[in-house]
Design a protein around this motif. Structure first.
Motif, mmCIF file in Angstrom:
data_model
loop_
_atom_site.group_PDB
_atom_site.id
_atom_site.type_symbol
_atom_site.label_atom_id
_atom_site.label_comp_id
_atom_site.label_asym_id
_atom_site.label_seq_id
_atom_site.Cartn_x
_atom_site.Cartn_y
_atom_site.Cartn_z
ATOM 1 N N PHE A 12 35.022 29.103 43.092
ATOM 2 C CA PHE A 12 34.279 30.356 43.019
ATOM 3 C C PHE A 12 35.018 31.529 43.650
ATOM 4 O O PHE A 12 34.864 32.662 43.194
ATOM 5 N N LEU A 13 35.840 31.294 44.662
ATOM 6 C CA LEU A 13 36.644 32.399 45.197
ATOM 7 C C LEU A 13 37.583 32.949 44.135
ATOM 8 O O LEU A 13 37.714 34.165 43.977
ATOM 9 N N ILE A 14 38.239 32.057 43.397
ATOM 10 C CA ILE A 14 39.153 32.531 42.356
ATOM 11 C C ILE A 14 38.386 33.234 41.239
ATOM 12 O O ILE A 14 38.848 34.219 40.674
ATOM 13 N N HIS A 15 37.162 32.752 40.953
ATOM 14 C CA HIS A 15 36.370 33.378 39.897
ATOM 15 C C HIS A 15 35.710 34.685 40.342
ATOM 16 O O HIS A 15 35.204 35.436 39.498
ATOM 17 N N LEU A 16 35.709 34.970 41.626
ATOM 18 C CA LEU A 16 35.178 36.252 42.101
ATOM 19 C C LEU A 16 36.194 37.385 41.950
ATOM 20 O O LEU A 16 35.814 38.556 41.974
ATOM 21 N N ILE A 17 37.458 37.056 41.766
ATOM 22 C CA ILE A 17 38.495 38.097 41.671
ATOM 23 C C ILE A 17 38.201 39.116 40.568
ATOM 24 O O ILE A 17 38.320 40.317 40.811
ATOM 25 N N PRO A 18 37.795 38.701 39.349
ATOM 26 C CA PRO A 18 37.495 39.719 38.332
ATOM 27 C C PRO A 18 36.373 40.683 38.710
ATOM 28 O O PRO A 18 36.302 41.789 38.178
ATOM 29 N N SER A 19 35.515 40.295 39.639
ATOM 30 C CA SER A 19 34.435 41.202 40.059
ATOM 31 C C SER A 19 34.938 42.256 41.037
ATOM 32 O O SER A 19 34.189 43.145 41.425
ATOM 33 N N LEU A 20 36.202 42.148 41.417
ATOM 34 C CA LEU A 20 36.851 43.133 42.303
ATOM 35 C C LEU A 20 38.017 43.769 41.545
ATOM 36 O O LEU A 20 39.179 43.395 41.741
ATOM 37 N N PRO A 21 37.728 44.730 40.659
ATOM 38 C CA PRO A 21 38.761 45.249 39.743
ATOM 39 C C PRO A 21 40.022 45.775 40.423
ATOM 40 O O PRO A 21 41.126 45.513 39.947
ATOM 41 N N SER A 22 39.904 46.485 41.530
ATOM 42 C CA SER A 22 41.114 47.020 42.164
ATOM 43 C C SER A 22 41.946 45.898 42.792
ATOM 44 O O SER A 22 43.182 45.916 42.719
ATOM 45 N N PHE A 23 41.295 44.920 43.386
ATOM 46 C CA PHE A 23 42.010 43.770 43.950
ATOM 47 C C PHE A 23 42.724 42.992 42.848
ATOM 48 O O PHE A 23 43.890 42.627 42.971
ATOM 49 N N ARG A 24 42.013 42.780 41.736
ATOM 50 C CA ARG A 24 42.608 42.083 40.588
ATOM 51 C C ARG A 24 43.807 42.865 40.047
ATOM 52 O O ARG A 24 44.859 42.287 39.763
ATOM 53 N N ALA A 25 43.646 44.169 39.907
ATOM 54 C CA ALA A 25 44.749 45.000 39.402
ATOM 55 C C ALA A 25 45.954 44.926 40.331
ATOM 56 O O ALA A 25 47.105 44.855 39.865
ATOM 57 N N ASN A 26 45.720 44.946 41.655
ATOM 58 C CA ASN A 26 46.825 44.825 42.607
ATOM 59 C C ASN A 26 47.542 43.486 42.463
ATOM 60 O O ASN A 26 48.777 43.424 42.534
ATOM 61 N N LEU A 27 46.779 42.421 42.286
ATOM 62 C CA LEU A 27 47.396 41.104 42.087
ATOM 63 C C LEU A 27 48.248 41.082 40.821
ATOM 64 O O LEU A 27 49.361 40.552 40.822
ATOM 65 N N ILE A 28 47.723 41.643 39.755
ATOM 66 C CA ILE A 28 48.469 41.665 38.492
ATOM 67 C C ILE A 28 49.728 42.519 38.641
ATOM 68 O O ILE A 28 50.797 42.144 38.140
ATOM 69 N N ASN A 29 49.628 43.649 39.347
ATOM 70 C CA ASN A 29 50.808 44.490 39.570
ATOM 71 C C ASN A 29 51.875 43.761 40.380
ATOM 72 O O ASN A 29 53.068 43.911 40.128
ATOM 73 N N LYS A 30 51.448 42.990 41.373
ATOM 74 C CA LYS A 30 52.399 42.272 42.228
ATOM 75 C C LYS A 30 52.980 41.046 41.537
ATOM 76 O O LYS A 30 54.174 40.775 41.659
ATOM 77 N N LEU A 31 52.131 40.289 40.833
ATOM 78 C CA LEU A 31 52.572 39.027 40.235
ATOM 79 C C LEU A 31 53.038 39.168 38.794
ATOM 80 O O LEU A 31 53.875 38.398 38.338
ATOM 81 N N GLY A 32 52.450 40.107 38.070
ATOM 82 C CA GLY A 32 52.615 40.180 36.621
ATOM 83 C C GLY A 32 51.419 39.492 35.984
ATOM 84 O O GLY A 32 50.806 38.606 36.582
ATOM 85 N N GLU A 33 51.085 39.891 34.762
ATOM 86 C CA GLU A 33 49.866 39.366 34.148
ATOM 87 C C GLU A 33 49.951 37.866 33.861
ATOM 88 O O GLU A 33 49.011 37.116 34.144
ATOM 89 N N THR A 34 51.068 37.407 33.310
ATOM 90 C CA THR A 34 51.176 35.982 32.984
ATOM 91 C C THR A 34 51.159 35.111 34.237
ATOM 92 O O THR A 34 50.407 34.130 34.283
ATOM 93 N N PRO A 35 51.933 35.439 35.282
ATOM 94 C CA PRO A 35 51.829 34.623 36.499
ATOM 95 C C PRO A 35 50.428 34.674 37.126
ATOM 96 O O PRO A 35 49.947 33.661 37.630
ATOM 97 N N TYR A 36 49.775 35.838 37.079
ATOM 98 C CA TYR A 36 48.408 35.940 37.596
ATOM 99 C C TYR A 36 47.501 34.964 36.858
ATOM 100 O O TYR A 36 46.736 34.218 37.470
ATOM 101 N N LYS A 37 47.593 34.972 35.519
ATOM 102 C CA LYS A 37 46.757 34.062 34.725
ATOM 103 C C LYS A 37 47.091 32.605 35.036
ATOM 104 O O LYS A 37 46.202 31.755 35.066
ATOM 105 N N GLY A 38 48.372 32.317 35.257
ATOM 106 C CA GLY A 38 48.775 30.957 35.603
ATOM 107 C C GLY A 38 48.205 30.514 36.935
ATOM 108 O O GLY A 38 47.675 29.400 37.058
#
Length: 184
Positions: A12-38
């Motif tokens: 559930f912690l990992i599934h809460l990330i989409p409910s935090l759009p700015s946090f999710r966007a920061n993760l995607i910016n740091k990791l890249g979209e494909t690694p984030y999804k992985g």
């Protein structure tokens, strides 16, 4: 019980990330979209595996004794739950009436199973899924979730209902093998 709780927390912690759009966007910016999804997929899978292992290993701690009559309600709730789950991934008109068919399927599945399982591990498992699904619907609505506007062919709806019915029947037939509890 700790394995079950650890799995629920991870899942559930990992599934809460989409409910935090700015946090999710920061993760995607740091990791890249494909690694984030992985990472998201691997963490979800790890949490799910721990949930299954933890539920199987959890001691039976009775909290309340559900009436056998509740099994009838649960069985009735599972058919629309399966239809909603199929509808979430199929082009159908149900999405013109609800923004969250998968989450409604989870609500029905978890709520139905809470009716017939009065032990602590089951309450933790199904209660957390129910709470998360309701939270996620509210969160997605707050982020602007919309209804589908395009009308789909009626045959798509028929296929979703038939598909949900097939999944319902197969789950009922193999529930003992899959989950250790006979329901037919």
């Amino acid at each position: 019980m700790s394995l079950l709780i650890t799995g629920l927390v991870i899942f559930f912690l990992i599934h809460l990330i989409p409910s935090l759009p700015s946090f999710r966007a920061n993760l995607i910016n740091k990791l890249g979209e494909t690694p984030y999804k992985g990472v998201f997929a691997l963490a979800s899978l790890a949490g799910f595996v721990l949930i299954v292992m933890g539920k199987g290993a959890a001691a039976f701690v009775p909290i309340w004794n559900p009436s056998p009559m509740y099994a009838v309600f649960t069985k009735l709730m599972m058919l629309p739950a399966m239809v909603f789950l199929i509808a979430a991934y199929a082009p159908c008109n149900l999405k013109r009436h609800t923004r969250h068919p998968m989450l409604w399927g989870v609500v029905l599945w978890a709520g139905g199973h809470l009716l017939i399982n009065g032990d602590l591990a089951s309450i933790l498992l199904f209660g957390s899924f129910l709470a998360y699904a309701l939270f996620d619907m509210a969160s997605a609505n707050a982020r602007g979730a919309t209804l589908q506007t395009e009308q789909k062919p009626l045959m798509n709806d028929i296929m979703v209902i038939v598909g949900g019915g097939v999944v319902y029947a197969l789950t009922g037939l193999f529930h003992q093998n899959l989950f250790g509890v006979a329901i037919v």
